[in-house]
Design a protein around this motif. Structure first.
Motif, short mmCIF file in Angstrom:
data_model
loop_
_atom_site.label_atom_id
_atom_site.label_comp_id
_atom_site.label_asym_id
_atom_site.label_seq_id
_atom_site.Cartn_x
_atom_site.Cartn_y
_atom_site.Cartn_z
N ASP A 62 0.81 -1.22 0.00
CA ASP A 62 0.00 0.00 0.00
C ASP A 62 0.84 1.28 0.00
OD1 ASP A 62 0.94 0.27 2.63
OD2 ASP A 62 -1.02 -0.06 3.55
N PHE A 63 2.15 1.16 0.15
CA PHE A 63 3.09 2.28 0.17
C PHE A 63 2.78 3.28 1.28
CE2 PHE A 63 3.84 0.37 -3.91
CZ PHE A 63 5.22 0.28 -3.88
N LYS A 64 2.14 2.79 2.31
CA LYS A 64 1.94 3.56 3.53
C LYS A 64 2.45 2.73 4.70
CE LYS A 64 -1.64 6.11 6.07
NZ LYS A 64 -1.32 5.81 7.42
N ASN A 65 1.81 1.57 4.92
CA ASN A 65 2.24 0.67 5.99
C ASN A 65 3.11 -0.48 5.49
OD1 ASN A 65 0.86 1.93 8.22
ND2 ASN A 65 -1.03 1.27 7.22
N HIS A 66 3.18 -0.62 4.20
CA HIS A 66 3.97 -1.69 3.58
C HIS A 66 4.58 -1.10 2.31
CE1 HIS A 66 3.99 -6.19 2.14
NE2 HIS A 66 5.15 -5.60 1.98
N VAL A 67 5.88 -0.85 2.34
CA VAL A 67 6.60 -0.25 1.23
C VAL A 67 7.59 -1.27 0.71
CG1 VAL A 67 8.21 1.59 0.56
CG2 VAL A 67 6.30 2.09 2.10
N ALA A 68 7.58 -1.53 -0.60
CA ALA A 68 8.49 -2.52 -1.19
C ALA A 68 9.13 -1.96 -2.45
CB ALA A 68 7.74 -3.80 -1.51
N LEU A 69 10.43 -2.19 -2.56
CA LEU A 69 11.19 -1.79 -3.74
C LEU A 69 11.77 -3.02 -4.41
CD1 LEU A 69 13.19 1.26 -2.32
CD2 LEU A 69 11.05 1.29 -3.63
N ALA A 70 11.89 -2.95 -5.72
CA ALA A 70 12.53 -4.01 -6.50
C ALA A 70 13.76 -3.41 -7.16
CB ALA A 70 11.58 -4.54 -7.57
N ALA A 71 14.79 -4.23 -7.31
CA ALA A 71 16.01 -3.83 -8.04
C ALA A 71 16.02 -4.62 -9.34
CB ALA A 71 17.23 -4.15 -7.20
N LEU A 72 16.09 -3.88 -10.45
CA LEU A 72 16.03 -4.51 -11.77
C LEU A 72 17.26 -4.16 -12.60
CD1 LEU A 72 12.90 -3.33 -11.05
CD2 LEU A 72 12.48 -4.86 -12.95
N VAL A 73 17.71 -5.15 -13.37
CA VAL A 73 18.76 -4.93 -14.35
C VAL A 73 18.20 -5.30 -15.71
CG1 VAL A 73 20.67 -5.28 -12.74
CG2 VAL A 73 19.79 -7.22 -14.04
N ARG A 74 18.74 -4.69 -16.73
CA ARG A 74 18.32 -4.99 -18.10
C ARG A 74 19.30 -6.00 -18.68
NH1 ARG A 74 14.55 -3.29 -20.89
NH2 ARG A 74 14.13 -1.45 -19.66
N GLY A 75 18.73 -7.08 -19.18
CA GLY A 75 19.53 -8.12 -19.82
C GLY A 75 19.06 -8.35 -21.24
N SER A 76 19.60 -9.37 -21.87
CA SER A 76 19.21 -9.67 -23.25
C SER A 76 17.74 -10.08 -23.36
CB SER A 76 20.11 -10.77 -23.82
OG SER A 76 20.04 -11.92 -22.99
N ASP A 77 17.17 -10.59 -22.25
CA ASP A 77 15.77 -11.01 -22.25
C ASP A 77 14.84 -9.96 -21.65
OD1 ASP A 77 16.54 -13.43 -23.35
OD2 ASP A 77 16.68 -14.43 -21.41
N GLY A 78 15.33 -8.74 -21.47
CA GLY A 78 14.51 -7.69 -20.86
C GLY A 78 14.91 -7.44 -19.43
N GLU A 79 13.99 -6.84 -18.66
CA GLU A 79 14.29 -6.53 -17.26
C GLU A 79 14.16 -7.76 -16.38
OE1 GLU A 79 13.31 -1.89 -16.48
OE2 GLU A 79 11.68 -3.30 -16.18
N MET A 80 15.04 -7.82 -15.40
CA MET A 80 15.08 -8.96 -14.49
C MET A 80 15.23 -8.42 -13.06
SD MET A 80 17.86 -12.07 -14.61
CE MET A 80 19.30 -11.05 -14.40
N ILE A 81 14.38 -8.90 -12.15
CA ILE A 81 14.51 -8.53 -10.74
C ILE A 81 15.69 -9.29 -10.15
CG2 ILE A 81 13.45 -8.66 -8.44
CD1 ILE A 81 10.76 -8.12 -9.74
N VAL A 82 16.59 -8.55 -9.49
CA VAL A 82 17.78 -9.16 -8.90
C VAL A 82 17.85 -8.94 -7.39
CG1 VAL A 82 19.12 -9.13 -11.03
CG2 VAL A 82 19.22 -7.16 -9.49
N GLY A 83 16.85 -8.26 -6.85
CA GLY A 83 16.81 -8.04 -5.41
C GLY A 83 15.58 -7.24 -5.04
N GLY A 84 15.33 -7.19 -3.76
CA GLY A 84 14.20 -6.42 -3.28
C GLY A 84 14.33 -6.15 -1.80
N GLY A 85 13.65 -5.12 -1.37
CA GLY A 85 13.64 -4.77 0.04
C GLY A 85 12.31 -4.16 0.38
N ARG A 86 11.96 -4.24 1.64
CA ARG A 86 10.67 -3.70 2.07
C ARG A 86 10.75 -3.33 3.52
NH1 ARG A 86 6.50 -6.94 0.24
NH2 ARG A 86 7.94 -7.82 -1.24
N TYR A 87 9.82 -2.47 3.91
CA TYR A 87 9.57 -2.28 5.34
C TYR A 87 8.08 -2.36 5.56
CZ TYR A 87 8.61 2.80 4.65
OH TYR A 87 8.11 4.02 4.25
N ILE A 88 7.75 -2.86 6.74
CA ILE A 88 6.35 -3.03 7.13
C ILE A 88 6.18 -2.38 8.50
CG2 ILE A 88 4.55 -4.70 7.69
CD1 ILE A 88 6.00 -6.62 5.71
N VAL A 89 5.23 -1.45 8.57
CA VAL A 89 4.94 -0.75 9.82
C VAL A 89 4.26 -1.75 10.76
CG1 VAL A 89 3.64 1.13 10.90
CG2 VAL A 89 4.76 1.48 8.67
#
Length: 182
Positions: free
Chosen positions: A76-103
Motif C-alpha cells: 500500500d506504500f503507507k504501511n507496507h513499502v516494497a522496492l525491486a532492483a532490476l537490471v536490463r539483460g538480453s531477455d529484458g528486465e530482471m529482478i535481482v533483489g528487493g527490500g521492504r519495510y512493514i509498519v
C-alpha cells in the motif's frame, strides 16, 4: 505567485524510481514493486540459493502459498513499502533483489531484503537500504528495525554502515538492529 503542490510522500513512494550503479559499474533501477512484478519476483526467488533464502526468511523457503504471495505483492506504500532492483539483460528486465519495510506500530517499521546470489557483494543491499531509509523518513517514520541471522555478516555490515545499532534481542537466534530516524 502560486505555490507548487506536491504529492503526498506515499503517493510518491508508489511511483518511486531511481537509476543507480553497482560497485562494478552495472546499472540498476531501484523502483516501487508493482503488482505485475509477481512472476518476475517468483523467478528471482528461483535464482536465489537456499542459503540466501534461509538468511531472508529464517527457514528453508522456496515456494509460497497464495496467501503469502498476496501479502508480498499487495503493497500500500503507507504501511507496507516494497522496492525491486532490476537490471536490463538480453531477455529484458530482471529482478535481482528487493527490500521492504512493514509498519508494525505507528512510526515503527521492520525492514528486510533479499538479493539474488549472482548480485551479492556488489552493493545492491546497501542501495536498497538507502532508498528505503529515505522513503521511511519521507513517510514520517521514527524508527526502523531489522532481524538478521548472526552468520549473515555481509548484511550485518551493510546495516552497520547505514547507521543501524544492535539492540536488545527478542529472539536469541537473531541480531536485532535499530535505526533512529528522528
Amino acid at each position: 505567485m502560486a505555490e507548487a503542490v506536491s504529492e503526498p510522500p506515499m503517493a510518491e513512494a508508489a511511483n518511486y524510481s531511481a537509476q543507480e550503479f553497482l560497485k562494478d559499474g552495472s546499472a540498476v533501477e531501484i523502483r516501487a514493486l508493482r503488482p505485475e512484478d509477481e512472476a518476475e519476483m517468483l523467478a528471482a526467488i528461483e535464482r536465489t540459493s537456499p542459503q540466501s533464502l534461509q538468511r531472508r526468511f529464517f527457514a528453508m523457503k522456496r515456494h509460497f502459498s497464495d496467501k503469502e504471495r498476496a501479502f508480498f505483492m499487495q503493497v500500500d506504500f503507507k504501511n507496507h513499502v516494497a522496492l525491486a532492483a532490476l537490471v536490463r539483460g538480453s531477455d529484458g528486465e530482471m529482478i535481482v533483489g528487493g527490500g521492504r519495510y512493514i509498519v508494525f506500530e505507528p512510526g515503527l517499521a521492520e525492514m528486510a531484503f533479499v538479493v539474488v546470489d549472482a548480485f551479492q557483494g556488489r552493493g545492491l543491499g546497501s542501495l536498497l537500504m538507502r532508498h528505503l531509509i529515505s522513503l521511511a523518513r519521507d513517510g514520517g517514520l521514527r524508527e526502523l528495525t531489522a532481524e538478521v541471522l548472526p552468520e549473515n555478516t555481509a548484511m550485518l555490515r551493510a546495516f552497520e554502515r547505514s547507521g543501524f545499532k544492535p539492540a536488545a534481542r527478542r529472539d536469541p537466534q537473531t541480531v536485532h538492529l535499530v535505526l533512529k530516524l528522528g
